[in-house]
Design a protein around this motif. Structure first.
Motif, PDB file in Angstrom:
ATOM      1  N   LEU A 108       4.780  -0.410   7.843  1.00 37.15           N
ATOM      2  CA  LEU A 108       4.107   0.815   7.409  1.00 37.15           C
ATOM      3  C   LEU A 108       4.506   1.974   8.308  1.00 37.15           C
ATOM      4  N   ARG A 109       4.546   1.734   9.610  1.00 37.50           N
ATOM      5  CA  ARG A 109       4.942   2.779  10.558  1.00 37.50           C
ATOM      6  C   ARG A 109       6.346   3.288  10.238  1.00 37.50           C
ATOM      7  N   LYS A 110       7.260   2.365   9.991  1.00 39.56           N
ATOM      8  CA  LYS A 110       8.634   2.747   9.668  1.00 39.56           C
ATOM      9  C   LYS A 110       8.687   3.564   8.389  1.00 39.56           C
ATOM     10  N   ASN A 111       7.938   3.140   7.369  1.00 39.64           N
ATOM     11  CA  ASN A 111       7.952   3.829   6.079  1.00 39.64           C
ATOM     12  C   ASN A 111       7.394   5.243   6.184  1.00 39.64           C
ATOM     13  N   ILE A 112       6.274   5.389   6.901  1.00 37.53           N
ATOM     14  CA  ILE A 112       5.666   6.709   7.022  1.00 37.53           C
ATOM     15  C   ILE A 112       6.546   7.642   7.849  1.00 37.53           C
ATOM     16  N   PHE A 120       0.842  -1.200   0.000  1.00 40.41           N
ATOM     17  CA  PHE A 120       0.000   0.000   0.000  1.00 40.41           C
ATOM     18  C   PHE A 120       0.879   1.254   0.000  1.00 40.41           C
ATOM     19  N   TYR A 121       1.930   1.213   0.802  1.00 43.19           N
ATOM     20  CA  TYR A 121       2.836   2.369   0.890  1.00 43.19           C
ATOM     21  C   TYR A 121       3.603   2.567  -0.414  1.00 43.19           C
ATOM     22  N   THR A 122       4.189   1.500  -0.943  1.00 48.11           N
ATOM     23  CA  THR A 122       4.991   1.638  -2.166  1.00 48.11           C
ATOM     24  C   THR A 122       4.126   2.060  -3.352  1.00 48.11           C
ATOM     25  N   ASN A 123       2.889   1.583  -3.396  1.00 46.70           N
ATOM     26  CA  ASN A 123       1.981   2.013  -4.461  1.00 46.70           C
ATOM     27  C   ASN A 123       1.675   3.502  -4.337  1.00 46.70           C
ATOM     28  N   THR A 124       1.531   3.971  -3.109  1.00 46.31           N
ATOM     29  CA  THR A 124       1.274   5.401  -2.865  1.00 46.31           C
ATOM     30  C   THR A 124       2.442   6.238  -3.368  1.00 46.31           C
ATOM     31  N   VAL A 125       3.652   5.853  -2.975  1.00 47.61           N
ATOM     32  CA  VAL A 125       4.848   6.598  -3.384  1.00 47.61           C
ATOM     33  C   VAL A 125       5.022   6.550  -4.899  1.00 47.61           C
ATOM     34  N   SER A 126       4.711   5.411  -5.499  1.00 48.01           N
ATOM     35  CA  SER A 126       4.839   5.267  -6.952  1.00 48.01           C
ATOM     36  C   SER A 126       3.930   6.245  -7.686  1.00 48.01           C
ATOM     37  N   VAL A 127       2.703   6.386  -7.199  1.00 48.36           N
ATOM     38  CA  VAL A 127       1.760   7.323  -7.814  1.00 48.36           C
ATOM     39  C   VAL A 127       2.248   8.761  -7.644  1.00 48.36           C
ATOM     40  N   ILE A 128       2.712   9.074  -6.445  1.00 53.76           N
ATOM     41  CA  ILE A 128       3.200  10.420  -6.157  1.00 53.76           C
ATOM     42  C   ILE A 128       4.363  10.787  -7.079  1.00 53.76           C
ATOM     43  N   GLY A 166       4.458  12.225  15.111  1.00 51.89           N
ATOM     44  CA  GLY A 166       3.182  12.897  14.887  1.00 51.89           C
ATOM     45  C   GLY A 166       2.520  12.427  13.607  1.00 51.89           C
ATOM     46  N   ALA A 167       3.316  12.225  12.559  1.00 49.91           N
ATOM     47  CA  ALA A 167       2.772  11.762  11.280  1.00 49.91           C
ATOM     48  C   ALA A 167       2.160  10.375  11.426  1.00 49.91           C
ATOM     49  N   TRP A 168       2.801   9.519  12.228  1.00 52.97           N
ATOM     50  CA  TRP A 168       2.258   8.174  12.417  1.00 52.97           C
ATOM     51  C   TRP A 168       0.960   8.211  13.242  1.00 52.97           C
ATOM     52  N   LEU A 169       0.940   9.014  14.293  1.00 52.00           N
ATOM     53  CA  LEU A 169      -0.285   9.160  15.073  1.00 52.00           C
ATOM     54  C   LEU A 169      -1.414   9.715  14.211  1.00 52.00           C
ATOM     55  N   GLN A 170      -1.051  10.635  13.340  1.00 46.10           N
ATOM     56  CA  GLN A 170      -2.053  11.208  12.440  1.00 46.10           C
ATOM     57  C   GLN A 170      -2.588  10.149  11.487  1.00 46.10           C
ATOM     58  N   THR A 171      -1.709   9.266  11.007  1.00 45.23           N
ATOM     59  CA  THR A 171      -2.135   8.185  10.121  1.00 45.23           C
ATOM     60  C   THR A 171      -3.181   7.313  10.803  1.00 45.23           C
ATOM     61  N   MET A 172      -2.922   6.942  12.062  1.00 42.69           N
ATOM     62  CA  MET A 172      -3.854   6.118  12.816  1.00 42.69           C
ATOM     63  C   MET A 172      -5.179   6.848  13.050  1.00 42.69           C
ATOM     64  N   PHE A 173      -5.069   8.126  13.369  1.00 44.92           N
ATOM     65  CA  PHE A 173      -6.272   8.936  13.593  1.00 44.92           C
ATOM     66  C   PHE A 173      -7.125   8.980  12.320  1.00 44.92           C
ATOM     67  N   LEU A 174      -6.483   9.247  11.190  1.00 53.72           N
ATOM     68  CA  LEU A 174      -7.218   9.372   9.929  1.00 53.72           C
ATOM     69  C   LEU A 174      -7.780   8.038   9.457  1.00 53.72           C
ATOM     70  N   MET A 175      -7.077   6.937   9.737  1.00 52.91           N
ATOM     71  CA  MET A 175      -7.598   5.629   9.349  1.00 52.91           C
ATOM     72  C   MET A 175      -8.864   5.303  10.132  1.00 52.91           C
ATOM     73  N   ASN A 176      -8.883   5.632  11.414  1.00 47.90           N
ATOM     74  CA  ASN A 176     -10.092   5.414  12.207  1.00 47.90           C
ATOM     75  C   ASN A 176     -11.224   6.326  11.756  1.00 47.90           C
ATOM     76  N   PHE A 177     -10.881   7.540  11.346  1.00 49.66           N
ATOM     77  CA  PHE A 177     -11.882   8.466  10.814  1.00 49.66           C
ATOM     78  C   PHE A 177     -12.457   7.909   9.519  1.00 49.66           C
ATOM     79  N   TRP A 178     -11.579   7.477   8.610  1.00 47.61           N
ATOM     80  CA  TRP A 178     -11.964   6.921   7.307  1.00 47.61           C
ATOM     81  C   TRP A 178     -12.822   5.671   7.470  1.00 47.61           C
TER      82      TRP A 178
END
Length: 217
Positions: free
Chosen positions: A124-128, A63-71, A158-170
């Motif tokens: 994923l945590r390490k990558n982000i 999921f992460y590598t696909n995201t970076v590839s698109v970016i 902070g970016a990792w905590l934000q990822t978790m927050f947004l995933m729960n929101f999503w």
């Protein structure tokens, strides 16, 4: 004439695995069972993954590598500000998750403890964290004053905590095209960058609490 067996790639194994999980509503107990159901050789599986746990981690890495590839296909991306790069990353990451929403929701719903502590999310945590550290390092390189430089370690946490927050929101977002998630991404990232731009990081004692207190009215 014998038909040549179709090559089993990492991507095909991941697709088979996700289909298995959703069709059976459970993760396969063994590599043997998974391979037998999908009519592939165990040796082909082991060329790409060492265990069932490894493929679960590998899916999140993909999921992460696909995201970076698109970016990286966006020729204008390198000219973006750090704020816009982070926005682009999260918009794209959640587009990838949405393409695989049924699988992601199953994993989130079936976790017995806090989702952020899942073993399969370590990669994923390490990558982000590395991605966000890179953004801050680039930004710091252009700052001459030590006072205005950002702490990469704190920002990456902070970016990792934000990822978790947004995933729960999503996860709970029932709006059309998950528009509320897009708004949450924009507001949370803008708020976070405003805090980091205007507040000495040493004074942010509990960044996690700050994130979770944010509301998106």
């Amino acid at each position: 004439m014998a038909t040549k067996a179709k090559k089993v790639t990492k991507e095909t194994i991941i697709t088979m695995f996700m289909d298995y999980v959703l069709e059976n509503e459970q993760v396969p107990k063994t590599v043997y069972k998974f391979c037998k159901v999908n009519a592939i050789e165990e040796s082909d599986f082991y060329l790409h993954f060492g265990s069932i746990d490894a493929i679960k981690k590998g899916i999140w890495d993909t999921f992460y590598t696909n995201t970076v590839s698109v970016i990286e296909k966006n020729k204008e991306y390198q000219e973006f500000t750090n704020r816009d790069k982070m926005l682009t990353f999260f918009y794209t990451f959640f587009e990838v998750l949405t393409l695989n929403r049924s699988y992601v929701l199953f994993i989130m719903d079936s976790s017995s403890g806090p989702f952020k502590n899942l073993e399969q999310l370590k990669g994923l945590r390490k990558n982000i964290k590395e991605f966000s550290k890179g953004l801050i390092a680039d930004g710091n390189a252009n700052k001459s004053s030590k006072i205005t430089k950002h702490n990469p370690q704190l920002f990456s946490e902070g970016a990792w905590l934000q990822t978790m927050f947004l995933m729960n929101f999503w996860k709970s977002d029932d709006s059309a095209a998950f528009e509320k998630t897009d708004v949450a991404i924009e507001k949370s990232i803008n708020t976070i960058f405003d805090v980091f731009d205007n507040t000495p990081l040493e004074n942010i004692l509990d960044f996690g609490k700050f994130l979770y207190k944010e509301t998106f009215a």
